[in-house]
Design an enzyme around this catalytic site. Structure first.
Site, PDB file in Angstrom:
ATOM      1  N   PRO A   1      51.119 -22.232  89.253  1.00  0.00           N
ATOM      2  CA  PRO A   1      52.206 -21.589  89.985  1.00  0.00           C
ATOM      3  C   PRO A   1      52.792 -22.435  91.106  1.00  0.00           C
ATOM      4  O   PRO A   1      52.068 -23.115  91.839  1.00  0.00           O
ATOM      5  CB  PRO A   1      51.559 -20.319  90.554  1.00  0.00           C
ATOM      6  CG  PRO A   1      50.105 -20.501  90.404  1.00  0.00           C
ATOM      7  CD  PRO A   1      49.892 -21.442  89.260  1.00  0.00           C
ATOM      8  N   ASN A   2      54.097 -22.371  91.190  1.00  0.00           N
ATOM      9  CA  ASN A   2      54.935 -23.000  92.226  1.00  0.00           C
ATOM     10  C   ASN A   2      55.152 -24.491  92.007  1.00  0.00           C
ATOM     11  O   ASN A   2      55.983 -25.089  92.691  1.00  0.00           O
ATOM     12  CB  ASN A   2      54.373 -22.735  93.640  1.00  0.00           C
ATOM     13  CG  ASN A   2      54.346 -21.263  93.969  1.00  0.00           C
ATOM     14  OD1 ASN A   2      55.376 -20.606  93.889  1.00  0.00           O
ATOM     15  ND2 ASN A   2      53.177 -20.724  94.279  1.00  0.00           N
TER      16      ASN A   2
ATOM     17  N   ARG B   1      60.463 -28.847  97.895  1.00  0.00           N
ATOM     18  CA  ARG B   1      59.974 -28.269  99.152  1.00  0.00           C
ATOM     19  C   ARG B   1      58.695 -28.999  99.545  1.00  0.00           C
ATOM     20  O   ARG B   1      58.000 -29.562  98.716  1.00  0.00           O
ATOM     21  CB  ARG B   1      59.637 -26.766  98.969  1.00  0.00           C
ATOM     22  CG  ARG B   1      60.735 -25.922  98.410  1.00  0.00           C
ATOM     23  CD  ARG B   1      61.476 -25.172  99.446  1.00  0.00           C
ATOM     24  NE  ARG B   1      60.631 -24.819 100.583  1.00  0.00           N
ATOM     25  CZ  ARG B   1      60.768 -23.710 101.282  1.00  0.00           C
ATOM     26  NH1 ARG B   1      61.682 -22.851 100.959  1.00  0.00           N
ATOM     27  NH2 ARG B   1      60.009 -23.472 102.325  1.00  0.00           N
TER      28      ARG B   1
ATOM     29  N   TYR C   1      53.314 -32.578  99.166  1.00  0.00           N
ATOM     30  CA  TYR C   1      53.272 -32.785  97.717  1.00  0.00           C
ATOM     31  C   TYR C   1      54.153 -33.928  97.220  1.00  0.00           C
ATOM     32  O   TYR C   1      54.268 -34.140  96.013  1.00  0.00           O
ATOM     33  CB  TYR C   1      53.642 -31.479  97.000  1.00  0.00           C
ATOM     34  CG  TYR C   1      52.739 -30.316  97.364  1.00  0.00           C
ATOM     35  CD1 TYR C   1      51.379 -30.364  97.102  1.00  0.00           C
ATOM     36  CD2 TYR C   1      53.240 -29.182  97.999  1.00  0.00           C
ATOM     37  CE1 TYR C   1      50.539 -29.313  97.446  1.00  0.00           C
ATOM     38  CE2 TYR C   1      52.414 -28.112  98.350  1.00  0.00           C
ATOM     39  CZ  TYR C   1      51.065 -28.192  98.073  1.00  0.00           C
ATOM     40  OH  TYR C   1      50.240 -27.162  98.419  1.00  0.00           O
TER      41      TYR C   1
ATOM     42  N   ASN D   1      46.511 -29.071  86.613  1.00  0.00           N
ATOM     43  CA  ASN D   1      46.595 -28.732  88.036  1.00  0.00           C
ATOM     44  C   ASN D   1      46.822 -27.225  88.076  1.00  0.00           C
ATOM     45  O   ASN D   1      47.954 -26.753  87.927  1.00  0.00           O
ATOM     46  CB  ASN D   1      47.738 -29.462  88.722  1.00  0.00           C
ATOM     47  CG  ASN D   1      47.775 -29.144  90.213  1.00  0.00           C
ATOM     48  OD1 ASN D   1      47.112 -28.214  90.672  1.00  0.00           O
ATOM     49  ND2 ASN D   1      48.542 -29.913  90.963  1.00  0.00           N
TER      50      ASN D   1
ATOM     51  N   ALA E   1      47.188 -22.692  92.846  1.00  0.00           N
ATOM     52  CA  ALA E   1      46.406 -21.673  93.565  1.00  0.00           C
ATOM     53  C   ALA E   1      45.357 -21.011  92.671  1.00  0.00           C
ATOM     54  O   ALA E   1      44.322 -20.541  93.172  1.00  0.00           O
ATOM     55  CB  ALA E   1      47.347 -20.630  94.147  1.00  0.00           C
TER      56      ALA E   1
ATOM     57  N   GLU F   1      40.846 -32.267  86.032  1.00  0.00           N
ATOM     58  CA  GLU F   1      41.537 -31.424  87.021  1.00  0.00           C
ATOM     59  C   GLU F   1      42.223 -32.326  88.039  1.00  0.00           C
ATOM     60  O   GLU F   1      41.609 -33.288  88.522  1.00  0.00           O
ATOM     61  CB  GLU F   1      40.490 -30.534  87.706  1.00  0.00           C
ATOM     62  CG  GLU F   1      41.039 -29.626  88.791  1.00  0.00           C
ATOM     63  CD  GLU F   1      39.927 -28.795  89.456  1.00  0.00           C
ATOM     64  OE1 GLU F   1      38.739 -28.924  89.061  1.00  0.00           O
ATOM     65  OE2 GLU F   1      40.258 -28.037  90.384  1.00  0.00           O
TER      66      GLU F   1
ATOM     67  N   HIS G   1      44.575 -32.406  91.665  1.00  0.00           N
ATOM     68  CA  HIS G   1      45.258 -31.802  92.814  1.00  0.00           C
ATOM     69  C   HIS G   1      46.036 -32.894  93.528  1.00  0.00           C
ATOM     70  O   HIS G   1      45.477 -33.971  93.807  1.00  0.00           O
ATOM     71  CB  HIS G   1      44.252 -31.157  93.775  1.00  0.00           C
ATOM     72  CG  HIS G   1      43.540 -30.025  93.137  1.00  0.00           C
ATOM     73  ND1 HIS G   1      44.134 -28.801  92.955  1.00  0.00           N
ATOM     74  CD2 HIS G   1      42.311 -29.942  92.584  1.00  0.00           C
ATOM     75  CE1 HIS G   1      43.293 -28.008  92.317  1.00  0.00           C
ATOM     76  NE2 HIS G   1      42.176 -28.680  92.079  1.00  0.00           N
TER      77      HIS G   1
ATOM     78  N   ARG H   1      41.959 -29.488 103.542  1.00  0.00           N
ATOM     79  CA  ARG H   1      42.858 -28.376 103.853  1.00  0.00           C
ATOM     80  C   ARG H   1      42.043 -27.122 104.205  1.00  0.00           C
ATOM     81  O   ARG H   1      40.867 -27.219 104.515  1.00  0.00           O
ATOM     82  CB  ARG H   1      43.814 -28.160 102.676  1.00  0.00           C
ATOM     83  CG  ARG H   1      44.677 -29.394 102.423  1.00  0.00           C
ATOM     84  CD  ARG H   1      45.696 -29.177 101.327  1.00  0.00           C
ATOM     85  NE  ARG H   1      46.655 -28.146 101.685  1.00  0.00           N
ATOM     86  CZ  ARG H   1      47.570 -27.652 100.837  1.00  0.00           C
ATOM     87  NH1 ARG H   1      47.633 -28.120  99.595  1.00  0.00           N
ATOM     88  NH2 ARG H   1      48.411 -26.717 101.226  1.00  0.00           N
TER      89      ARG H   1
HETATM   90  O1  CA2 Z   1      47.267 -30.090  95.816  1.00  0.00           O
HETATM   91  C1  CA2 Z   1      47.507 -29.463  94.767  1.00  0.00           C
HETATM   92  O2  CA2 Z   1      47.941 -30.003  93.765  1.00  0.00           O
HETATM   93  C2  CA2 Z   1      47.339 -27.946  94.744  1.00  0.00           C
HETATM   94  O3  CA2 Z   1      46.825 -27.595  93.458  1.00  0.00           O
HETATM   95  C3  CA2 Z   1      48.722 -27.362  94.955  1.00  0.00           C
HETATM   96  C4  CA2 Z   1      48.728 -25.849  95.065  1.00  0.00           C
HETATM   97  C5  CA2 Z   1      47.695 -25.354  96.068  1.00  0.00           C
HETATM   98  O4  CA2 Z   1      47.618 -23.943  96.028  1.00  0.00           O
HETATM   99  C6  CA2 Z   1      46.313 -25.942  95.794  1.00  0.00           C
HETATM  100  O5  CA2 Z   1      45.418 -25.496  96.800  1.00  0.00           O
HETATM  101  C7  CA2 Z   1      46.356 -27.454  95.797  1.00  0.00           C
HETATM  102  C8  CA2 Z   1      50.101 -25.353  95.502  1.00  0.00           C
HETATM  103  C9  CA2 Z   1      51.203 -25.756  94.598  1.00  0.00           C
HETATM  104  C10 CA2 Z   1      52.479 -25.416  95.281  1.00  0.00           C
HETATM  105  O6  CA2 Z   1      53.459 -26.288  94.814  1.00  0.00           O
HETATM  106  C11 CA2 Z   1      54.574 -26.447  95.591  1.00  0.00           C
HETATM  107  C12 CA2 Z   1      55.350 -27.528  95.290  1.00  0.00           C
HETATM  108  C13 CA2 Z   1      56.455 -27.779  96.046  1.00  0.00           C
HETATM  109  C14 CA2 Z   1      56.819 -26.919  97.060  1.00  0.00           C
HETATM  110  C15 CA2 Z   1      56.053 -25.839  97.349  1.00  0.00           C
HETATM  111  C16 CA2 Z   1      54.924 -25.583  96.602  1.00  0.00           C
END
Ligand code: CA2
Length: 144
Positions: free
Chosen positions: A11-12, A19, A24, A75, A78, A99, A101, A108
């Protein structure tokens, strides 16, 4: 026959590059797909790049990979920290699992320090930015 690697994003991650570049990076998921697909050619592999904002969507993509893929790079975003369903699905997959990240989840918030998925992963890459996907491909190429 050319082996397929499924690359799954949770997700996201469809918003990657749009963003929070400080967390990221500035590459989009489409940029990462091109990078990983080009690298895959060097290893004689093919890549199927997918993203879902839904837990069940990821579960179904993992089920599909059981029939098509020699490895999964995932990946789970969340869902890493919450989803026994994604772990259970990965446990039905016989191939290699890496996996990824983008951020270093261990630097974090504490709730990000545990990933259910890591219990199934053959390797975990965190904190290498979007380059982590290419690193994962290089490693999975040695496993499949
Ligand atoms: O660091 C990572 O790749 C995470 O898997 C990213 C997740 C986070 O919940 C994990 O703890 C670590 C969040 C992905 C959100 O992706 C976005 C990308 C661009 C803008 C906002 C959110």
């Amino acid at each position: 026959m050319t082996k397929l690697i499924t690359v799954l994003n949770g997700p996201n991650l469809n918003l990657l590059g749009q963003r929070e570049p400080e967390k990221y990076g500035s590459k989009t998921l489409a940029d990462v797909e091109v990078e990983v697909s080009e690298l895959a050619l060097e290893f004689g592999l093919k890549v199927l790049f997918q993203q879902s904002n839904f837990e069940g969507g990821l579960v179904e993509m993992i089920h599909a990979a059981r029939e098509t893929s020699a490895g999964i790079i995932i990946n789970p975003a969340a869902y890493s920290h919450t989803s026994v369903a994604v772990l259970d699905a990965l446990n039905t997959f016989d191939g290699a699992v890496i996996e990824v990240h983008i951020s270093n989840i261990h630097r974090r918030e504490e709730f990000r320090h545990h990933s259910f998925v890591s219990a199934r992963a053959d390797g975990v890459i965190a904190g290498c930015g979007t380059q982590g996907y290419s690193l994962a491909l290089r490693h999975i190429a040695t496993l499949v």
